[in-house]
Design a protein around this motif. Structure first.
Motif, PDB file in Angstrom:
ATOM      1  N   ASP A   1       0.914  -1.230  -0.282  1.00 61.01           N
ATOM      2  CA  ASP A   1      -0.399   0.144   0.069  1.00 61.01           C
ATOM      3  C   ASP A   1       0.586   0.933  -0.122  1.00 61.01           C
ATOM      4  O   ASP A   1       2.397   0.264   0.466  1.00 61.01           O
ATOM      5  N   PHE A   2      -0.076   2.490  -0.255  1.00 61.03           N
ATOM      6  CA  PHE A   2       1.081   3.690   0.306  1.00 61.03           C
ATOM      7  C   PHE A   2       0.756   4.418   1.110  1.00 61.03           C
ATOM      8  O   PHE A   2       0.136   3.813   2.108  1.00 61.03           O
TER       9      PHE A   2
ATOM     10  N   VAL B   1      11.414  -7.135   8.785  1.00 60.04           N
ATOM     11  CA  VAL B   1      11.320  -5.790   8.672  1.00 60.04           C
ATOM     12  C   VAL B   1      10.132  -5.397   7.981  1.00 60.04           C
ATOM     13  O   VAL B   1       9.272  -6.297   7.406  1.00 60.04           O
ATOM     14  N   GLY B   2       9.122  -4.672   8.490  1.00 62.44           N
ATOM     15  CA  GLY B   2       7.706  -4.292   8.128  1.00 62.44           C
ATOM     16  C   GLY B   2       7.415  -2.635   8.034  1.00 62.44           C
ATOM     17  O   GLY B   2       8.064  -1.849   9.274  1.00 62.44           O
ATOM     18  N   LEU B   3       6.901  -1.778   7.415  1.00 61.38           N
ATOM     19  CA  LEU B   3       6.367  -0.510   7.711  1.00 61.38           C
ATOM     20  C   LEU B   3       4.517  -1.007   8.023  1.00 61.38           C
ATOM     21  O   LEU B   3       3.950  -1.646   7.240  1.00 61.38           O
ATOM     22  N   HIS B   4       4.500   0.281   9.349  1.00 59.87           N
ATOM     23  CA  HIS B   4       2.837   0.240   9.323  1.00 59.87           C
ATOM     24  C   HIS B   4       2.292   1.184   9.363  1.00 59.87           C
ATOM     25  O   HIS B   4       2.643   1.927   9.665  1.00 59.87           O
TER      26      HIS B   4
ATOM     27  N   ALA C   1      -0.209  -3.664   7.802  1.00 66.62           N
ATOM     28  CA  ALA C   1       1.141  -3.244   7.281  1.00 66.62           C
ATOM     29  C   ALA C   1       1.229  -2.966   6.096  1.00 66.62           C
ATOM     30  O   ALA C   1      -0.051  -3.824   5.146  1.00 66.62           O
ATOM     31  N   ILE C   2       1.340  -2.425   5.385  1.00 70.17           N
ATOM     32  CA  ILE C   2       2.001  -1.391   3.886  1.00 70.17           C
ATOM     33  C   ILE C   2       3.087  -1.657   3.192  1.00 70.17           C
ATOM     34  O   ILE C   2       3.341  -1.638   1.739  1.00 70.17           O
ATOM     35  N   VAL C   3       4.322  -2.243   4.327  1.00 62.73           N
ATOM     36  CA  VAL C   3       5.626  -2.922   3.061  1.00 62.73           C
ATOM     37  C   VAL C   3       6.036  -4.564   4.229  1.00 62.73           C
ATOM     38  O   VAL C   3       6.081  -3.954   5.050  1.00 62.73           O
ATOM     39  N   THR C   4       6.071  -5.048   3.482  1.00 67.36           N
ATOM     40  CA  THR C   4       6.558  -5.907   4.200  1.00 67.36           C
ATOM     41  C   THR C   4       7.658  -6.556   3.186  1.00 67.36           C
ATOM     42  O   THR C   4       8.413  -6.290   2.267  1.00 67.36           O
ATOM     43  N   GLY C   5       9.505  -6.793   5.091  1.00 71.41           N
ATOM     44  CA  GLY C   5      10.837  -7.367   4.024  1.00 71.41           C
ATOM     45  C   GLY C   5      11.382  -8.042   4.857  1.00 71.41           C
ATOM     46  O   GLY C   5      11.461  -8.392   5.863  1.00 71.41           O
TER      47      GLY C   5
END
Length: 346
Positions: A283-284, A310-313, A318-322
């Motif tokens: 997601d953006f 790592v992730g960004l929420h 969650a909008i980025v997982t990695g």
């Protein structure tokens, strides 16, 4: 396409280049096709197409770049060459595949792995430069329009294999993009959102010297560090965006992984190379609300790489997982105990 100078050839033998192909480092490509507003932020120098799905490019990162040179000397930053590889995708799309400049497309997933860390060792007087080879591994069409593409790439620095890359792209018309973004934002509480006050991390804690290059900060009650890059940063915000740009997200996840690995005792100091990175963009990220980073440190591999999930929420999703792989920089001294060593990682 032009022939490179003898001096360049002495430093970069171009083993990736097939017979009869020469690429130079004399000037950069036009900034518009690299999606950069500033000439100094363009890293791609030259390109050529060999066959329908086969592309070769050269790149060079300035030695005194404000972001990519901001780390202790010894090795070049693999993230700098990954940024050159990202720009190279735009160049091959616009220059060779006929994708119009301005057509919206998104990077849905990117993966890179450094195959030979020694290729990043600083050589006196030489900037970070080398060659890229990309192949179109898959195309998805709707009628005559390309709506998706997978690129696989290899990078060479100083005549040595340096990195392998994969990128997945999705394309849409400007009208479709505008409708899609409006729908997305309508599903989020952006109108009532607020940013939490934060304190930027110390630069040394994330392997930086310039505090202006720190993009994460701590906030009371946050599950992990917040992604808080300065929107005036000349490299991460080279032009206007309607969402958090990918390079800022990647740098934030790298810094969160580095800090977590040091606090967990998995790294002796922040002097570490990011030798692997994978991110799926789900997601953006909106500017109006907090973006929280998470980082879970794994067990080091036999060759010393420390994996960090790592992730960004944002808005509880969650909008980025990695993942990020970190390798202690060879020869780097151990630093004094991290201020939060062995504390629970973000």
């Amino acid at each position: 396409m032009t022939t490179s100078t003898g001096t360049d050839r002495a430093a970069d033998t171009g083993g990736l280049l097939p017979p009869g192909v020469s690429l130079d480092f004399e000037q950069t490509v036009p900034r518009a096709i690299a999606h950069r507003r500033q000439i100094g932020e363009v890293f791609v120098a030259d390109s050529v197409q060999r066959g329908e799905d086969d592309f070769h490019l050269s790149f060079q990162v300035p030695r005194a770049h404000s972001l990519w040179s901001d780390h202790p000397a010894g090795h070049h930053d693999p993230f700098a060459s990954a940024e050159a590889a990202r720009q190279a995708i735009f160049v091959l799309l616009h220059r060779h595949l006929g994708v119009p400049v301005g057509l919206p497309f998104s990077l849905q997933r990117i993966t890179f792995r450094v195959t030979e860390p020694a290729a990043y060792r600083v050589r006196d007087g030489w900037p970070l430069q080398g060659y890229l080879h990309y192949r179109v591994a898959d195309r998805r069409n709707r009628g005559s329009d390309v709506v998706g593409m997978v690129l696989r790439g290899e990078m060479e620095i100083g005549g040595r294999p340096a990195m392998e890359l994969t990128a997945e792209l999705a394309f849409m018309s400007q009208q479709d993009y505008d409708v899609f973004r409006a729908f997305q934002r309508a599903q989020k509480p952006v109108a009532t959102a607020a940013r939490t006050p934060h304190s930027p991390l110390d630069a040394a804690r994330v392997g930086r010297r310039d505090p202006g290059n720190v993009v994460i900060g701590e906030a009371p009650g946050a599950a992990g560090p917040l992604l808080v890059p300065d929107p005036r940063h000349p490299a991460l915000f080279d032009h206007e965006y309607d969402h958090m740009p990918g390079p800022a997200i990647a740098e934030g996840l790298r810094q969160a992984a580095l800090d977590a690995a040091c606090r967990a005792g998995a790294l002796p100091s922040p002097r570490a190379l990011a030798v692997g990175f994978e991110a799926a963009f789900l997601d953006f990220g909106e500017f109006e609300a907090d973006l929280e980073c998470t980082a879970e440190v794994g067990t080091a591999t036999a060759d010393g790489r420390v994996p960090v999930a790592v992730g960004l929420h944002q808005f509880g999703k969650a909008i980025v997982t990695g993942s990020v792989e970190l390798l202690p920089e060879p020869g780097a001294p151990a630093s004094p105990a991290h201020p939060h060593a062995h504390a629970k990682e973000f």
